[in-house]
Design a protein around this motif. Structure first.
Motif, PDB file in Angstrom:
ATOM      1  N   ALA A  61       0.832  -1.211   0.000  1.00  0.00           N
ATOM      2  CA  ALA A  61       0.000   0.000   0.000  1.00  0.00           C
ATOM      3  C   ALA A  61       0.864   1.257   0.000  1.00  0.00           C
ATOM      4  CB  ALA A  61      -0.937   0.000   1.207  1.00  0.00           C
ATOM      5  N   GLY A  62       1.975   1.216   0.703  1.00  0.00           N
ATOM      6  CA  GLY A  62       2.833   2.393   0.799  1.00  0.00           C
ATOM      7  C   GLY A  62       3.701   2.641  -0.416  1.00  0.00           C
ATOM      8  N   PHE A  63       4.215   1.569  -1.032  1.00  0.00           N
ATOM      9  CA  PHE A  63       5.170   1.736  -2.121  1.00  0.00           C
ATOM     10  C   PHE A  63       4.621   1.424  -3.503  1.00  0.00           C
ATOM     11  CE2 PHE A  63       7.966   1.319   1.535  1.00  0.00           C
ATOM     12  CZ  PHE A  63       8.830   2.390   1.317  1.00  0.00           C
ATOM     13  N   VAL A  64       3.492   0.731  -3.577  1.00  0.00           N
ATOM     14  CA  VAL A  64       2.903   0.424  -4.889  1.00  0.00           C
ATOM     15  C   VAL A  64       1.562   1.149  -4.956  1.00  0.00           C
ATOM     16  CG1 VAL A  64       2.206  -1.396  -6.499  1.00  0.00           C
ATOM     17  CG2 VAL A  64       4.114  -1.804  -4.934  1.00  0.00           C
ATOM     18  N   ASN A  65       0.499   0.509  -4.504  1.00  0.00           N
ATOM     19  CA  ASN A  65      -0.810   1.162  -4.386  1.00  0.00           C
ATOM     20  C   ASN A  65      -1.736   0.270  -3.563  1.00  0.00           C
ATOM     21  OD1 ASN A  65      -2.159  -0.689  -6.245  1.00  0.00           O
ATOM     22  ND2 ASN A  65      -1.104   0.413  -7.886  1.00  0.00           N
ATOM     23  N   VAL A  66      -2.836   0.834  -3.127  1.00  0.00           N
ATOM     24  CA  VAL A  66      -3.762   0.121  -2.247  1.00  0.00           C
ATOM     25  C   VAL A  66      -4.433  -1.046  -2.974  1.00  0.00           C
ATOM     26  CG1 VAL A  66      -5.844   0.332  -0.823  1.00  0.00           C
ATOM     27  CG2 VAL A  66      -4.111   2.126  -0.783  1.00  0.00           C
ATOM     28  N   LEU A  67      -4.714  -0.883  -4.254  1.00  0.00           N
ATOM     29  CA  LEU A  67      -5.344  -1.970  -5.008  1.00  0.00           C
ATOM     30  C   LEU A  67      -4.453  -3.209  -5.018  1.00  0.00           C
ATOM     31  CD1 LEU A  67      -7.583  -3.118  -6.774  1.00  0.00           C
ATOM     32  CD2 LEU A  67      -6.429  -2.089  -8.761  1.00  0.00           C
ATOM     33  N   THR A  68      -3.169  -3.031  -5.250  1.00  0.00           N
ATOM     34  CA  THR A  68      -2.237  -4.158  -5.243  1.00  0.00           C
ATOM     35  C   THR A  68      -2.201  -4.815  -3.867  1.00  0.00           C
ATOM     36  OG1 THR A  68      -0.898  -3.108  -6.949  1.00  0.00           O
ATOM     37  CG2 THR A  68       0.162  -4.835  -5.653  1.00  0.00           C
ATOM     38  N   ALA A  69      -2.191  -3.994  -2.826  1.00  0.00           N
ATOM     39  CA  ALA A  69      -2.187  -4.518  -1.456  1.00  0.00           C
ATOM     40  C   ALA A  69      -3.461  -5.320  -1.183  1.00  0.00           C
ATOM     41  CB  ALA A  69      -2.045  -3.377  -0.459  1.00  0.00           C
ATOM     42  N   LEU A  70      -4.597  -4.805  -1.604  1.00  0.00           N
ATOM     43  CA  LEU A  70      -5.864  -5.506  -1.399  1.00  0.00           C
ATOM     44  C   LEU A  70      -5.927  -6.811  -2.186  1.00  0.00           C
ATOM     45  CD1 LEU A  70      -8.367  -2.509  -1.426  1.00  0.00           C
ATOM     46  CD2 LEU A  70      -7.798  -3.990   0.527  1.00  0.00           C
ATOM     47  N   LEU A  71      -5.416  -6.797  -3.414  1.00  0.00           N
ATOM     48  CA  LEU A  71      -5.422  -8.014  -4.227  1.00  0.00           C
ATOM     49  C   LEU A  71      -4.497  -9.078  -3.646  1.00  0.00           C
ATOM     50  CD1 LEU A  71      -5.525  -6.470  -7.806  1.00  0.00           C
ATOM     51  CD2 LEU A  71      -7.346  -7.727  -6.643  1.00  0.00           C
ATOM     52  N   ALA A  72      -3.349  -8.669  -3.141  1.00  0.00           N
ATOM     53  CA  ALA A  72      -2.434  -9.623  -2.506  1.00  0.00           C
ATOM     54  C   ALA A  72      -3.080 -10.212  -1.252  1.00  0.00           C
ATOM     55  CB  ALA A  72      -1.109  -8.944  -2.167  1.00  0.00           C
ATOM     56  N   LEU A  73      -3.726  -9.370  -0.462  1.00  0.00           N
ATOM     57  CA  LEU A  73      -4.415  -9.842   0.741  1.00  0.00           C
ATOM     58  C   LEU A  73      -5.561 -10.784   0.371  1.00  0.00           C
ATOM     59  CD1 LEU A  73      -4.744  -9.675   3.822  1.00  0.00           C
ATOM     60  CD2 LEU A  73      -6.226  -7.704   3.453  1.00  0.00           C
ATOM     61  N   ALA A  74      -6.335 -10.404  -0.639  1.00  0.00           N
ATOM     62  CA  ALA A  74      -7.448 -11.253  -1.075  1.00  0.00           C
ATOM     63  C   ALA A  74      -6.942 -12.599  -1.592  1.00  0.00           C
ATOM     64  CB  ALA A  74      -8.264 -10.549  -2.155  1.00  0.00           C
ATOM     65  N   GLY A  75      -5.837 -12.595  -2.338  1.00  0.00           N
ATOM     66  CA  GLY A  75      -5.262 -13.845  -2.833  1.00  0.00           C
ATOM     67  C   GLY A  75      -4.819 -14.749  -1.699  1.00  0.00           C
ATOM     68  N   GLY A  76      -4.175 -14.163  -0.699  1.00  0.00           N
ATOM     69  CA  GLY A  76      -3.739 -14.943   0.464  1.00  0.00           C
ATOM     70  C   GLY A  76      -4.911 -15.508   1.240  1.00  0.00           C
ATOM     71  N   LEU A  77      -5.930 -14.701   1.444  1.00  0.00           N
ATOM     72  CA  LEU A  77      -7.115 -15.159   2.167  1.00  0.00           C
ATOM     73  C   LEU A  77      -7.863 -16.234   1.388  1.00  0.00           C
ATOM     74  CD1 LEU A  77      -8.436 -11.823   3.683  1.00  0.00           C
ATOM     75  CD2 LEU A  77      -7.256 -13.687   4.869  1.00  0.00           C
ATOM     76  N   PHE A  78      -7.918 -16.080   0.070  1.00  0.00           N
ATOM     77  CA  PHE A  78      -8.558 -17.089  -0.768  1.00  0.00           C
ATOM     78  C   PHE A  78      -7.830 -18.421  -0.620  1.00  0.00           C
ATOM     79  CE2 PHE A  78      -9.164 -19.531  -4.621  1.00  0.00           C
ATOM     80  CZ  PHE A  78     -10.527 -19.450  -4.818  1.00  0.00           C
ATOM     81  N   TYR A  79      -6.516 -18.377  -0.679  1.00  0.00           N
ATOM     82  CA  TYR A  79      -5.718 -19.595  -0.541  1.00  0.00           C
ATOM     83  C   TYR A  79      -5.941 -20.251   0.823  1.00  0.00           C
ATOM     84  CZ  TYR A  79      -1.599 -22.547   0.023  1.00  0.00           C
ATOM     85  OH  TYR A  79      -0.750 -23.589   0.275  1.00  0.00           O
ATOM     86  N   VAL A  80      -5.910 -19.445   1.867  1.00  0.00           N
ATOM     87  CA  VAL A  80      -6.027 -19.992   3.224  1.00  0.00           C
ATOM     88  C   VAL A  80      -7.446 -20.467   3.525  1.00  0.00           C
ATOM     89  CG1 VAL A  80      -5.900 -19.377   5.675  1.00  0.00           C
ATOM     90  CG2 VAL A  80      -4.080 -18.692   4.130  1.00  0.00           C
ATOM     91  N   ILE A  81      -8.437 -19.684   3.174  1.00  0.00           N
ATOM     92  CA  ILE A  81      -9.818 -20.023   3.540  1.00  0.00           C
ATOM     93  C   ILE A  81     -10.448 -20.991   2.537  1.00  0.00           C
ATOM     94  CG2 ILE A  81     -12.141 -19.105   3.899  1.00  0.00           C
ATOM     95  CD1 ILE A  81     -10.720 -16.544   4.967  1.00  0.00           C
ATOM     96  N   VAL A  82     -10.430 -20.627   1.265  1.00  0.00           N
ATOM     97  CA  VAL A  82     -11.127 -21.448   0.276  1.00  0.00           C
ATOM     98  C   VAL A  82     -10.377 -22.745  -0.006  1.00  0.00           C
ATOM     99  CG1 VAL A  82     -11.964 -21.534  -2.104  1.00  0.00           C
ATOM    100  CG2 VAL A  82     -12.275 -19.463  -0.759  1.00  0.00           C
ATOM    101  N   TYR A  83      -9.080 -22.650  -0.306  1.00  0.00           N
ATOM    102  CA  TYR A  83      -8.348 -23.864  -0.647  1.00  0.00           C
ATOM    103  C   TYR A  83      -8.014 -24.700   0.591  1.00  0.00           C
ATOM    104  CZ  TYR A  83      -4.621 -26.980  -2.056  1.00  0.00           C
ATOM    105  OH  TYR A  83      -3.850 -28.090  -2.237  1.00  0.00           O
ATOM    106  N   THR A  84      -7.316 -24.093   1.554  1.00  0.00           N
ATOM    107  CA  THR A  84      -6.836 -24.859   2.699  1.00  0.00           C
ATOM    108  C   THR A  84      -7.965 -25.375   3.573  1.00  0.00           C
ATOM    109  OG1 THR A  84      -4.763 -23.641   2.717  1.00  0.00           O
ATOM    110  CG2 THR A  84      -5.349 -24.769   4.739  1.00  0.00           C
ATOM    111  N   ARG A  85      -8.893 -24.516   3.945  1.00  0.00           N
ATOM    112  CA  ARG A  85      -9.943 -24.925   4.890  1.00  0.00           C
ATOM    113  C   ARG A  85     -11.110 -25.633   4.227  1.00  0.00           C
ATOM    114  NH1 ARG A  85      -8.305 -26.425   9.185  1.00  0.00           N
ATOM    115  NH2 ARG A  85     -10.234 -26.322  10.307  1.00  0.00           N
TER     116      ARG A  85
END
Length: 95
Positions: A61-85
């Motif tokens: 969010a600080g060095f690139v942009n908030v959209l990139t930060a949100l997409l990275a967070l969403a990708g991580g959460l998708f992996y952990v919640i949807v795939y793993t759990r």
């Protein structure tokens, strides 16, 4: 790239925490993971994974942009919640 690597590492650490029970049963590769092998307590793995994800978000969010930060967070959460759990544990075993 560092921010995205941190997001991937955080998601992976959270995966190790959530899958410690089945990692012990799945084979040599997963049995030796730090949490499954009892080298790292699950609470420390959880803290580490969440810290990596949070630092990744702040960095992106600080060095690139908030959209990139949100997409990275969403990708991580998708992996952990949807795939793993959900998907990994709901797959029907045929053998």
């Amino acid at each position: 790239m560092v921010g995205l690597a941190l997001a991937c590492g955080g998601a992976s650490a959270l995966n190790h925490v959530m899958d410690a029970d089945i990692d012990r049963l799945m084979g040599k590769r997963t049995r030796s993971r730090p949490i499954a092998a009892d080298r790292v307590p699950p609470s420390r793995g959880l803290e580490f994974g969440l810290a990596l994800m949070a630092f990744s978000f702040v960095l992106l969010a600080g060095f690139v942009n908030v959209l990139t930060a949100l997409l990275a967070l969403a990708g991580g959460l998708f992996y952990v919640i949807v795939y793993t759990r959900w998907l990994k544990r709901s797959r029907r075993r045929t053998s």
